[in-house]
Design a protein around this motif. Structure first.
Motif, PDB file in Angstrom:
ATOM      1  N   ASP A 314       0.873  -1.173  -0.183  1.00  0.00           N
ATOM      2  CA  ASP A 314       0.002  -0.126   0.129  1.00  0.00           C
ATOM      3  C   ASP A 314       0.864   1.170  -0.010  1.00  0.00           C
ATOM      4  OD1 ASP A 314      -1.722   2.071   0.453  1.00  0.00           O
ATOM      5  OD2 ASP A 314      -2.487   1.193   2.278  1.00  0.00           O
ATOM      6  N   PRO A 315       0.813   2.097  -1.193  1.00  0.00           N
ATOM      7  CA  PRO A 315       1.868   3.358  -0.970  1.00  0.00           C
ATOM      8  C   PRO A 315       1.183   4.426  -0.193  1.00  0.00           C
ATOM      9  CG  PRO A 315       0.212   3.296  -3.052  1.00  0.00           C
ATOM     10  CD  PRO A 315       0.006   2.025  -2.194  1.00  0.00           C
ATOM     11  N   GLU A 316       0.198   4.208   0.654  1.00  0.00           N
ATOM     12  CA  GLU A 316      -0.193   5.139   1.413  1.00  0.00           C
ATOM     13  C   GLU A 316      -0.077   5.148   2.794  1.00  0.00           C
ATOM     14  OE1 GLU A 316      -1.976   7.859   0.208  1.00  0.00           O
ATOM     15  OE2 GLU A 316      -2.048   7.267  -1.624  1.00  0.00           O
ATOM     16  N   THR A 317      -0.009   3.675   3.252  1.00  0.00           N
ATOM     17  CA  THR A 317       0.124   3.377   4.574  1.00  0.00           C
ATOM     18  C   THR A 317       1.556   2.775   4.900  1.00  0.00           C
ATOM     19  OG1 THR A 317      -2.330   3.106   4.643  1.00  0.00           O
ATOM     20  CG2 THR A 317      -0.943   2.298   6.525  1.00  0.00           C
ATOM     21  N   GLY A 318       1.909   3.223   5.869  1.00  0.00           N
ATOM     22  CA  GLY A 318       3.351   2.435   6.338  1.00  0.00           C
ATOM     23  C   GLY A 318       4.657   3.539   6.347  1.00  0.00           C
ATOM     24  N   ASP A 319       5.586   2.951   6.728  1.00  0.00           N
ATOM     25  CA  ASP A 319       6.772   3.526   6.861  1.00  0.00           C
ATOM     26  C   ASP A 319       7.272   4.183   5.617  1.00  0.00           C
ATOM     27  OD1 ASP A 319       9.519   4.675   7.236  1.00  0.00           O
ATOM     28  OD2 ASP A 319      10.321   2.899   8.156  1.00  0.00           O
ATOM     29  N   ALA A 320       7.554   5.532   5.187  1.00  0.00           N
ATOM     30  CA  ALA A 320       7.819   6.118   4.081  1.00  0.00           C
ATOM     31  C   ALA A 320       9.057   5.721   3.438  1.00  0.00           C
ATOM     32  CB  ALA A 320       7.521   7.834   4.222  1.00  0.00           C
ATOM     33  N   ASP A 321      10.029   5.266   4.369  1.00  0.00           N
ATOM     34  CA  ASP A 321      11.362   5.010   3.955  1.00  0.00           C
ATOM     35  C   ASP A 321      11.316   3.462   3.567  1.00  0.00           C
ATOM     36  OD1 ASP A 321      12.381   7.518   4.158  1.00  0.00           O
ATOM     37  OD2 ASP A 321      12.663   6.979   6.224  1.00  0.00           O
ATOM     38  N   GLU A 322      10.135   2.440   3.644  1.00  0.00           N
ATOM     39  CA  GLU A 322      10.336   1.185   3.608  1.00  0.00           C
ATOM     40  C   GLU A 322      10.412   0.780   1.998  1.00  0.00           C
ATOM     41  OE1 GLU A 322       7.605  -2.911   4.327  1.00  0.00           O
ATOM     42  OE2 GLU A 322       6.856  -0.903   4.964  1.00  0.00           O
ATOM     43  N   ASN A 323      11.114   0.036   1.768  1.00  0.00           N
ATOM     44  CA  ASN A 323      11.248  -0.491   0.305  1.00  0.00           C
ATOM     45  C   ASN A 323       9.891  -1.418   0.039  1.00  0.00           C
ATOM     46  OD1 ASN A 323      13.458   1.025  -0.689  1.00  0.00           O
ATOM     47  ND2 ASN A 323      14.859  -0.513   0.118  1.00  0.00           N
ATOM     48  N   LEU A 324       9.323  -0.987  -1.036  1.00  0.00           N
ATOM     49  CA  LEU A 324       8.246  -1.843  -1.810  1.00  0.00           C
ATOM     50  C   LEU A 324       8.826  -2.038  -3.135  1.00  0.00           C
ATOM     51  CD1 LEU A 324       5.146   0.174  -0.780  1.00  0.00           C
ATOM     52  CD2 LEU A 324       6.344  -1.886   0.549  1.00  0.00           C
ATOM     53  N   THR A 325       8.426  -3.494  -3.585  1.00  0.00           N
ATOM     54  CA  THR A 325       8.506  -3.984  -4.796  1.00  0.00           C
ATOM     55  C   THR A 325       7.620  -3.490  -5.716  1.00  0.00           C
ATOM     56  OG1 THR A 325       9.478  -5.944  -3.792  1.00  0.00           O
ATOM     57  CG2 THR A 325       9.059  -5.954  -6.078  1.00  0.00           C
ATOM     58  N   GLY A 326       8.085  -3.124  -6.881  1.00  0.00           N
ATOM     59  CA  GLY A 326       7.367  -2.798  -8.249  1.00  0.00           C
ATOM     60  C   GLY A 326       7.705  -3.683  -9.357  1.00  0.00           C
ATOM     61  N   ARG A 327       6.843  -3.636 -10.265  1.00  0.00           N
ATOM     62  CA  ARG A 327       7.033  -4.519 -11.538  1.00  0.00           C
ATOM     63  C   ARG A 327       6.670  -3.711 -12.848  1.00  0.00           C
ATOM     64  NH1 ARG A 327       3.504  -9.378 -14.020  1.00  0.00           N
ATOM     65  NH2 ARG A 327       2.126  -7.699 -14.371  1.00  0.00           N
ATOM     66  N   LEU A 328       7.544  -3.250 -13.816  1.00  0.00           N
ATOM     67  CA  LEU A 328       7.154  -2.505 -15.066  1.00  0.00           C
ATOM     68  C   LEU A 328       7.399  -3.666 -16.141  1.00  0.00           C
ATOM     69  CD1 LEU A 328       9.583   0.386 -13.972  1.00  0.00           C
ATOM     70  CD2 LEU A 328       7.089   0.318 -13.849  1.00  0.00           C
TER      71      LEU A 328
END
Length: 348
Positions: A314-328
Motif C-alpha cells: 500500500d503506497p499510502e500506509t506504512g513507513d515512508a522509507d520502507e522499500n516496496l517492490t514494483g513491476r514494470l
C-alpha cells in the motif's frame, strides 16, 4: 504511461485489419478454414519443423494446460520452477485438465538448474504405487522474473528430463521476447535443445487473443485435438484465431513487436539504474523489470496520475522509507517518449 502488463496493451493494427478481412463471407469452422492451412505452414517454417502439429487456442492458460494434459497422466507429476506461471497464475488449471500434480523445483532469478531438477526427479517415482510417477517438465521462457534461460540451460534441463524418460514443454507466452533477446531461431530455442511441445504466445505481444500449440511429436497430436475439444477450447469460428496468427507471423511482425518491447525495457532499466533510490531485483533481459524503492517514491509516482504499474504494498500506509517492490512491463506499443516521461517523473 501504462506499465502494469503487456496484456493491457493494444492489438497491433495489422492484426485488427486481418480480423476485419477474415470477417467477410463464410468459412468452415473448427479449424477447417483456409487461413489455418496457411498458418500451419507459417509455424512449421518458423520452427523448421515440417511434421509439427499446429493448433490454435485463445489464451495461454488453456494452451499450457491442454498441452501438459496431453503429455501427462493423472497419476504423474509435472516438474516446473517454484515461480512458474503454471504454478503461480493459472488457478490450478494444469492440474484440473491433466489430473496430475505439480512438483516445484527451486529457482534462482526465476530459473531452475539441471542439478535442482534432477534432485526433484529422483525424489519421485520411488514409492511404487503409493507415490506420483514422473511426468513432463515445463519451462517458462521468459521467466516470471523477467530473466531468460540460455540455450545451454534449456538443453541441460531437457537432457536431465530425457535421462528419466520425460518429455519437455516450453511455456512461451513471451516466446518472441526471449527469441529476439537471445538472437537465435525458434528451432534453436525448442526442438534442437530437446523441447517437445511449445505454447507460442501471441496475446502478450500484439495479438487480440491467440496462442499456438506446437507439437513436434505428431503421434500425440490426435490426443491433443480430443482434449482441446473436450476441454471447451476448440473455437467454432476459428478463422478469427487463424487470421490473428497469420498477421502476427507475417513479415516478421511478431519479432518486430518483441524487439520494440525489449528496447523500451532496456531504456527503462538504464534510467532506473541511474536513480539512487532504486534497486533492481533481477537483471532484466526481455520486457519485464522488478525493482525496489521507498514507499514515498512509489506514492509520488502514482500520485502523478499518469503512471500505472504493479506494486506489492500500500503506497499510502506504512513507513515512508520502507522499500516496496514494483513491476514494470513494456509492450510493443510503448514509446521512447513514454519511457522518458516515466523517468522524468522518477527524477522529480
Amino acid at each position: 504511461m501504462f506499465f502494469a502488463s503487456d496484456n493491457a496493451g493494444p492489438a497491433h493494427p495489422k492484426v485488427m485489419e486481418a480480423l476485419v478481412k477474415a470477417n467477410e463471407g463464410y468459412a468452415m469452422g473448427y479449424g477447417a478454414d483456409p487461413i489455418m492451412d496457411a498458418v500451419r505452414a507459417q509455424v512449421r517454417e518458423v520452427f523448421e519443423a515440417r511434421e509439427a502439429a499446429v493448433y490454435l487456442i485463445i489464451n495461454g492458460t488453456a494452451a499450457n494446460s491442454v498441452l501438459l494434459a496431453t503429455m501427462s497422466k493423472p497419476w504423474q507429476t509435472i516438474f516446473c520452477s517454484d515461480c512458474a506461471h503454471i504454478h503461480e497464475d493459472e488457478c490450478n488449471a494444469p492440474e484440473f485438465y491433466s489430473g496430475a500434480k505439480l512438483t516445484l523445483v527451486p529457482a534462482t532469478d526465476g530459473k531452475m538448474t539441471a542439478d535442482d531438477l534432477r534432485a526433484k526427479i529422483t525424489g519421485e517415482e520411488n514409492r511404487g504405487v503409493h507415490g506420483p510417477q514422473r511426468g513432463p517438465l515445463s519451462i517458462t521462457q521468459v521467466t516470471e522474473k523477467g530473466t531468460i534461460y540460455t540455450l545451454e540451460e534449456i538443453a541441460a534441463l531437457t537432457a536431465t528430463a530425457q535421462e528419466f524418460g520425460m518429455k519437455s514443454h516450453l511455456d512461451g507466452a513471451r516466446f518472441a521476447n526471449a527469441l529476439t533477446a537471445l538472437d537465435c531461431s525458434a528451432a534453436e530455442m525448442t526442438w534442437k535443445v530437446g523441447v517437445d511441445t511449445v505454447s507460442l504466445g501471441g496475446t502478450k505481444n500484439g495479438a487480440l487473443g491467440v496462442e499456438a500449440c506446437v507439437i513436434f511429436d505428431p503421434d500425440i497430436a490426435w490426443e491433443f485435438e480430443l482434449r482441446r475439444k473436450r476441454g471447451g477450447h476448440l473455437l467454432s469460428k476459428h478463422r478469427y484465431l487463424s487470421a490473428q496468427m497469420q498477421a502476427y507471423l507475417a513479415d516478421g511482425l511478431w519479432l518486430d513487436m518483441a524487439q520494440a518491447a525489449n528496447a523500451r525495457c532496456a531504456q527503462l532499466a538504464a534510467g532506473l539504474r541511474a536513480h539512487n533510490g532504486v534497486t533492481m531485483l533481477f537483471e532484466p533481459q526481455a520486457n519485464i523489470i522488478f525493482f525496489e524503492m521507498p514507499r514515498r517514491e512509489h506514492k509520488r509516482m502514482l500520485d502523478a496520475g499518469a503512471v500505472y504499474y504493479v506494486m506489492n504494498g500500500d503506497p499510502e500506509t506504512g513507513d515512508a522509507d520502507e522499500n516496496l517492490t514494483g513491476r514494470l512491463v513494456c509492450d510493443w506499443s510503448m514509446t521512447a517518449e513514454g519511457v522518458d516521461q516515466f523517468l522524468t517523473l522518477l527524477r522529480g
